[in-house]
Scaffold this motif. Structure first.
Motif, short mmCIF file in Angstrom:
data_model
loop_
_atom_site.label_atom_id
_atom_site.label_comp_id
_atom_site.label_asym_id
_atom_site.label_seq_id
_atom_site.Cartn_x
_atom_site.Cartn_y
_atom_site.Cartn_z
N LYS A 121 -27.00 -21.22 -9.52
CA LYS A 121 -26.24 -20.11 -9.86
C LYS A 121 -26.77 -18.52 -9.42
N THR A 134 -16.20 -14.34 -10.14
CA THR A 134 -17.04 -15.17 -10.08
C THR A 134 -18.17 -14.83 -10.30
N GLN A 159 -18.31 -14.64 -14.16
CA GLN A 159 -18.59 -15.77 -14.99
C GLN A 159 -19.87 -16.43 -14.79
N LEU A 160 -20.69 -16.23 -13.58
CA LEU A 160 -21.85 -16.76 -13.58
C LEU A 160 -23.06 -16.29 -14.46
N GLU A 170 -22.59 -14.89 -17.24
CA GLU A 170 -22.06 -15.52 -18.59
C GLU A 170 -22.78 -16.93 -18.44
N GLU A 171 -22.60 -17.69 -17.61
CA GLU A 171 -23.26 -19.07 -17.52
C GLU A 171 -24.82 -19.09 -17.64
N LEU A 172 -25.25 -18.10 -16.76
CA LEU A 172 -26.73 -18.10 -16.66
C LEU A 172 -27.35 -17.61 -17.84
N THR A 226 -26.17 -18.23 -20.79
CA THR A 226 -26.44 -19.04 -21.86
C THR A 226 -27.58 -20.28 -21.64
N LEU A 227 -27.73 -20.48 -20.39
CA LEU A 227 -29.11 -21.29 -20.08
C LEU A 227 -30.27 -20.69 -20.41
N GLY A 233 -22.35 -14.74 -23.32
CA GLY A 233 -23.05 -15.91 -23.01
C GLY A 233 -24.25 -16.32 -24.10
N LYS A 247 -22.44 -17.20 -27.53
CA LYS A 247 -21.75 -18.57 -27.50
C LYS A 247 -22.82 -19.57 -28.05
#
Length: 211
Positions: free
Chosen positions: A14, A27, A30-31, A33-35, A37-38, A86, A89
């Protein structure tokens, strides 16, 4: 200070897409946010919990819940806002505060221009969100601000960091209880105090204001 640099293939993948100058703004957002969370999964390993008795469909048992006072999530405006969803969540019951900070482009020193935080942070675990740990000035100032309000445990979560930024925070915070969680540790800073190789200005790319 404890420093954790994430080592996971999904994070590396990512980050590679984030770094690409051709990645479009939706994009990129969104990335981030995803990062987040990780990274939040790693950052909350030491979050405070307490026992609670519950009843399952089968029997009674003892589980865990977040302790009072609840953790406080503090995104640094504006780029840190892109990380907030992120984080929430993963920790939806945490409280949220805000710090507005700017970096003087000539001196590279931080300036606080807004805050929305509880007056007393005594006994609170705080999680500061800031995508880019460059010079470390803004993040160090934010951490100090929270300790001055009474926080006793601060975790800072950044997508990218630099050796210069880590050194600045270590110099500023002393022996206070601070954890730094990074998606990656980059080479350092260029003559304009931008992260190399970095990913550009995170705020501009998040909100589509790149020239």
């Amino acid at each position: 200070m404890r420093v954790f640099v994430a080592d996971h293939p999904l994070i590396t993948h990512k980050l590679t897409v984030l770094r690409n100058a051709k990645t479009p703004q939706p994009t990129f957002k969104q990335l981030i946010e995803e990062l987040m969370t990780l990274l939040a999964y790693e950052a909350t390993r030491e979050v405070r919990v307490e026992d609670i008795e519950i009843e399952t469909p089968v029997t009674k048992t003892v589980g865990k819940r977040l302790s009072e006072p609840l953790p406080l999530i503090v995104p640094i405006i504006r780029a840190g806002l892109g990380m907030l969803d992120g984080m929430t969540k993963l920790v939806p019951t945490a409280e949220v505060g805000f710090l507005g900070m700017l970096r003087d482009e000539e001196t590279h020193e931080p300036m606080t221009y807004a805050e929305r935080l509880p007056e007393n942070l005594e006994g609170r675990q705080c999680f500061v969100l800031d995508p880019m740990l460059a010079t470390g000035g803004s993040l160090a100032a934010a951490i100090e601000y929270l300790f001055d309000r009474g926080a006793d445990d601060v975790t800072a979560i950044c997508v990218l960091g630099t050796p210069e930024g880590i050194a600045k925070i270590e110099q500023t915070i002393g022996d206070r209880n601070v954890t730094l969680v990074l998606g990656a540790l980059d080479e350092g800073l260029d003559e304009n105090a931008f992260i190399v190789p970095g990913l550009g200005d995170a705020g501009d790319r998040l909100y589509g204001t790149t020239a």
